[in-house]
Scaffold this motif. Structure first.
Motif, PDB file in Angstrom:
ATOM      1  N   GLN A  18       0.835  -1.197   0.000  1.00  0.00           N
ATOM      2  CA  GLN A  18       0.000   0.000   0.000  1.00  0.00           C
ATOM      3  C   GLN A  18       0.874   1.254   0.000  1.00  0.00           C
ATOM      4  OE1 GLN A  18      -2.314   0.289   3.746  1.00  0.00           O
ATOM      5  NE2 GLN A  18      -1.158  -1.508   4.393  1.00  0.00           N
ATOM      6  N   GLY A  19       0.293   2.345  -0.502  1.00  0.00           N
ATOM      7  CA  GLY A  19       1.017   3.610  -0.549  1.00  0.00           C
ATOM      8  C   GLY A  19       1.764   3.810  -1.848  1.00  0.00           C
ATOM      9  N   SER A  20       2.595   4.856  -1.876  1.00  0.00           N
ATOM     10  CA  SER A  20       3.390   5.155  -3.066  1.00  0.00           C
ATOM     11  C   SER A  20       4.704   5.800  -2.634  1.00  0.00           C
ATOM     12  CB  SER A  20       2.628   6.089  -4.016  1.00  0.00           C
ATOM     13  OG  SER A  20       2.350   7.324  -3.378  1.00  0.00           O
ATOM     14  N   GLY A  21       5.703   5.650  -3.468  1.00  0.00           N
ATOM     15  CA  GLY A  21       7.031   6.172  -3.149  1.00  0.00           C
ATOM     16  C   GLY A  21       8.024   5.038  -3.008  1.00  0.00           C
ATOM     17  N   PRO A  22       9.218   5.327  -2.492  1.00  0.00           N
ATOM     18  CA  PRO A  22      10.247   4.296  -2.326  1.00  0.00           C
ATOM     19  C   PRO A  22       9.737   3.131  -1.491  1.00  0.00           C
ATOM     20  CG  PRO A  22      11.150   6.485  -1.915  1.00  0.00           C
ATOM     21  CD  PRO A  22       9.681   6.658  -2.035  1.00  0.00           C
ATOM     22  N   LEU A  23      10.131   1.929  -1.860  1.00  0.00           N
ATOM     23  CA  LEU A  23       9.631   0.734  -1.184  1.00  0.00           C
ATOM     24  C   LEU A  23      10.241   0.593   0.210  1.00  0.00           C
ATOM     25  CD1 LEU A  23       8.908  -2.673  -2.777  1.00  0.00           C
ATOM     26  CD2 LEU A  23      10.123  -2.590  -0.606  1.00  0.00           C
ATOM     27  N   LEU A  24       9.369   0.374   1.180  1.00  0.00           N
ATOM     28  CA  LEU A  24       9.767   0.138   2.563  1.00  0.00           C
ATOM     29  C   LEU A  24       9.116  -1.157   3.036  1.00  0.00           C
ATOM     30  CD1 LEU A  24      10.891   0.879   5.393  1.00  0.00           C
ATOM     31  CD2 LEU A  24       8.835   2.281   5.725  1.00  0.00           C
ATOM     32  N   LEU A  25       9.934  -2.147   3.350  1.00  0.00           N
ATOM     33  CA  LEU A  25       9.440  -3.425   3.835  1.00  0.00           C
ATOM     34  C   LEU A  25       9.536  -3.461   5.355  1.00  0.00           C
ATOM     35  CD1 LEU A  25       8.542  -6.402   3.432  1.00  0.00           C
ATOM     36  CD2 LEU A  25      10.969  -6.985   3.210  1.00  0.00           C
ATOM     37  N   GLY A  39      -1.130   0.943  12.638  1.00  0.00           N
ATOM     38  CA  GLY A  39      -1.024   2.348  13.025  1.00  0.00           C
ATOM     39  C   GLY A  39       0.211   3.005  12.478  1.00  0.00           C
ATOM     40  N   LEU A  40       1.319   2.303  12.491  1.00  0.00           N
ATOM     41  CA  LEU A  40       2.573   2.828  11.950  1.00  0.00           C
ATOM     42  C   LEU A  40       2.513   2.924  10.436  1.00  0.00           C
ATOM     43  CD1 LEU A  40       5.585   3.624  12.363  1.00  0.00           C
ATOM     44  CD2 LEU A  40       6.116   1.185  12.111  1.00  0.00           C
ATOM     45  N   VAL A  41       2.051   1.861   9.794  1.00  0.00           N
ATOM     46  CA  VAL A  41       1.996   1.825   8.328  1.00  0.00           C
ATOM     47  C   VAL A  41       1.118   2.951   7.797  1.00  0.00           C
ATOM     48  CG1 VAL A  41       1.183   0.490   6.343  1.00  0.00           C
ATOM     49  CG2 VAL A  41       2.515  -0.635   8.136  1.00  0.00           C
ATOM     50  N   GLY A  42      -0.002   3.197   8.471  1.00  0.00           N
ATOM     51  CA  GLY A  42      -0.907   4.256   8.024  1.00  0.00           C
ATOM     52  C   GLY A  42      -0.274   5.625   8.011  1.00  0.00           C
ATOM     53  N   ARG A  43       0.796   5.805   8.784  1.00  0.00           N
ATOM     54  CA  ARG A  43       1.493   7.084   8.843  1.00  0.00           C
ATOM     55  C   ARG A  43       2.702   7.127   7.912  1.00  0.00           C
ATOM     56  NH1 ARG A  43      -1.069   6.154  13.607  1.00  0.00           N
ATOM     57  NH2 ARG A  43      -2.028   7.976  14.608  1.00  0.00           N
ATOM     58  N   LEU A  44       2.920   6.074   7.151  1.00  0.00           N
ATOM     59  CA  LEU A  44       4.057   6.018   6.241  1.00  0.00           C
ATOM     60  C   LEU A  44       3.658   5.912   4.769  1.00  0.00           C
ATOM     61  CD1 LEU A  44       6.273   3.491   8.251  1.00  0.00           C
ATOM     62  CD2 LEU A  44       6.645   5.962   8.056  1.00  0.00           C
ATOM     63  N   VAL A  45       2.406   5.526   4.519  1.00  0.00           N
ATOM     64  CA  VAL A  45       2.005   5.223   3.141  1.00  0.00           C
ATOM     65  C   VAL A  45       1.931   6.469   2.267  1.00  0.00           C
ATOM     66  CG1 VAL A  45       0.795   3.096   3.697  1.00  0.00           C
ATOM     67  CG2 VAL A  45      -0.433   5.280   3.850  1.00  0.00           C
ATOM     68  N   GLY A  46       1.908   7.667   2.847  1.00  0.00           N
ATOM     69  CA  GLY A  46       1.895   8.869   2.027  1.00  0.00           C
ATOM     70  C   GLY A  46       3.230   9.144   1.369  1.00  0.00           C
ATOM     71  N   GLU A  47       4.292   8.523   1.878  1.00  0.00           N
ATOM     72  CA  GLU A  47       5.638   8.777   1.354  1.00  0.00           C
ATOM     73  C   GLU A  47       6.340   7.519   0.881  1.00  0.00           C
ATOM     74  OE1 GLU A  47       6.311  10.502   5.208  1.00  0.00           O
ATOM     75  OE2 GLU A  47       7.159  12.287   4.264  1.00  0.00           O
ATOM     76  N   HIS A  48       5.731   6.368   1.154  1.00  0.00           N
ATOM     77  CA  HIS A  48       6.365   5.108   0.820  1.00  0.00           C
ATOM     78  C   HIS A  48       5.371   4.099   0.286  1.00  0.00           C
ATOM     79  CE1 HIS A  48      10.487   5.530   2.321  1.00  0.00           C
ATOM     80  NE2 HIS A  48       9.969   6.346   3.210  1.00  0.00           N
ATOM     81  N   THR A  49       5.878   3.215  -0.549  1.00  0.00           N
ATOM     82  CA  THR A  49       5.170   1.989  -0.859  1.00  0.00           C
ATOM     83  C   THR A  49       5.540   1.016   0.251  1.00  0.00           C
ATOM     84  OG1 THR A  49       5.286   2.370  -3.251  1.00  0.00           O
ATOM     85  CG2 THR A  49       4.884   0.105  -2.514  1.00  0.00           C
ATOM     86  N   VAL A  50       4.623   0.790   1.169  1.00  0.00           N
ATOM     87  CA  VAL A  50       4.917  -0.020   2.351  1.00  0.00           C
ATOM     88  C   VAL A  50       4.464  -1.453   2.117  1.00  0.00           C
ATOM     89  CG1 VAL A  50       4.601  -0.300   4.828  1.00  0.00           C
ATOM     90  CG2 VAL A  50       4.646   2.002   3.827  1.00  0.00           C
ATOM     91  N   VAL A  51       5.377  -2.383   2.341  1.00  0.00           N
ATOM     92  CA  VAL A  51       5.095  -3.808   2.195  1.00  0.00           C
ATOM     93  C   VAL A  51       5.150  -4.455   3.577  1.00  0.00           C
ATOM     94  CG1 VAL A  51       5.798  -5.994   1.130  1.00  0.00           C
ATOM     95  CG2 VAL A  51       6.118  -3.830  -0.112  1.00  0.00           C
TER      96      VAL A  51
END
Length: 284
Positions: A18-25, A39-51
């Motif tokens: 989810q999200g967009s930007g550099p991939l963060l696993l 909760g953490l992922v929801g605060r990162l998806v605006g700047e990252h593609t979070v896996v």
């Protein structure tokens, strides 16, 4: 958010993107699955593609043979294959506790896949001096014994006491965890019977990790600001920093700061990853 399943040798790995930007696993700790750090992922998806993903043996990631021997190296190989399926570029990784150990094994074996690994209190026992390692190994042994003789409730309580994890100190809008579901209890069983023994016997390639110093693969040792300095995972972060000639990055909360302090943890992660300095694809 999209989800999928990746076939790997001996298992099928469930993951979410989810999200967009550099991939963060995000590599979860304990028996945590892809949904542990919402909760953490929801605060990162605006700047990252979070896996996020379910580690082999947990929730929707089913091994072909649940009783087959398991190693941390097997988990790292699963992550290697997952990253290879998602990107050809080095990725950002956040590894919490057990996930931090998996991330270190991956970085040692496949450094080209890792741009930055934030290893938050990884139980990398092979980094510890002999006496400290013996103490940590004995604690793991007691956890296994407690699970065998007294069941998951007693083992879970002991695990919380050992790690210092809890929600008495949490951000105001963070809800207390729900009662353990049947699925999470099943995950506990797998963690105590397979993952803890694997961690105890994991021999990290320490020279390979040391060789990453000054390379394009950046490893950031991290620990919670309220974690007891004598807790062996905190000691591992300290020894990792010593090995790499750097300092331990302090994060909000304790061992479970990812879930107890998601807002502050995300802000600190942005600082450590220097998100503002990462150029997004298609942007100048």
């Amino acid at each position: 958010m999209r989800s999928d399943v990746l076939a790997v040798p001996g298992a099928r790995i469930y993951y979410e993107v989810q999200g967009s930007g550099p991939l963060l696993l995000v590599l979860q700790g304990g028996e945590g699955d892809a949904e542990r750090t919402k909760g953490l992922v929801g605060r990162l998806v605006g700047e990252h593609t979070v896996v996020t993903y379910d580690r082999r043996g947990l929730s929707r990631s089913s091994p072909d043979d649940p009783d087959a021997p398991l190693t941390v190296e097997t988990h790292a190989d699963d992550v290697h294959r997952l990253l290879a399926a998602l990107t050809s570029e080095p990725a950002l990784l956040l590894g919490s506790s057990y996930g931090g150990l998996v991330g270190l094994v991956l970085a040692a074996r496949h450094p080209g896949q890792v741009r930055t690994l934030v290893a938050h209190e990884p139980p990398a026992l092979s980094l510890l001096p002999e006496a400290a390692r013996a103490g940590a190994d004995a604690t793991f042994g007691e956890l296994e014994k407690t699970y065998r003789e007294e069941g998951w409730a007693a083992a879970f309580k002991m695990l919380a006491e050992v790690t210092g994890a809890g929600f008495a100190d949490r951000e105001p809008d963070v809800e207390l965890p729900a009662p353990l579901s049947k699925q999470r209890i099943a995950n506990m069983h797998f963690f105590f019977t397979h993952d803890i023994p694997a961690a105890r016997h994991c021999e990290l390639d320490v020279p390979a990790i040391a060789a990453l110093k000054g390379t394009a693969t950046r490893v950031v040792p991290a620990a919670g600001g309220t974690t007891a300095p004598g807790f062996f995972d905190h000691l591992c972060a300290t020894e990792l920093a010593r090995l790499l000639g750097t300092e331990v990055a302090t994060f909000p909360g304790g061992h479970n700061g990812l879930t107890s302090h998601p807002r502050a943890f995300a802000a600190r992660l942005r600082e450590v990853l220097a998100i503002r300095g990462v150029r997004r694809p298609g942007r100048p």
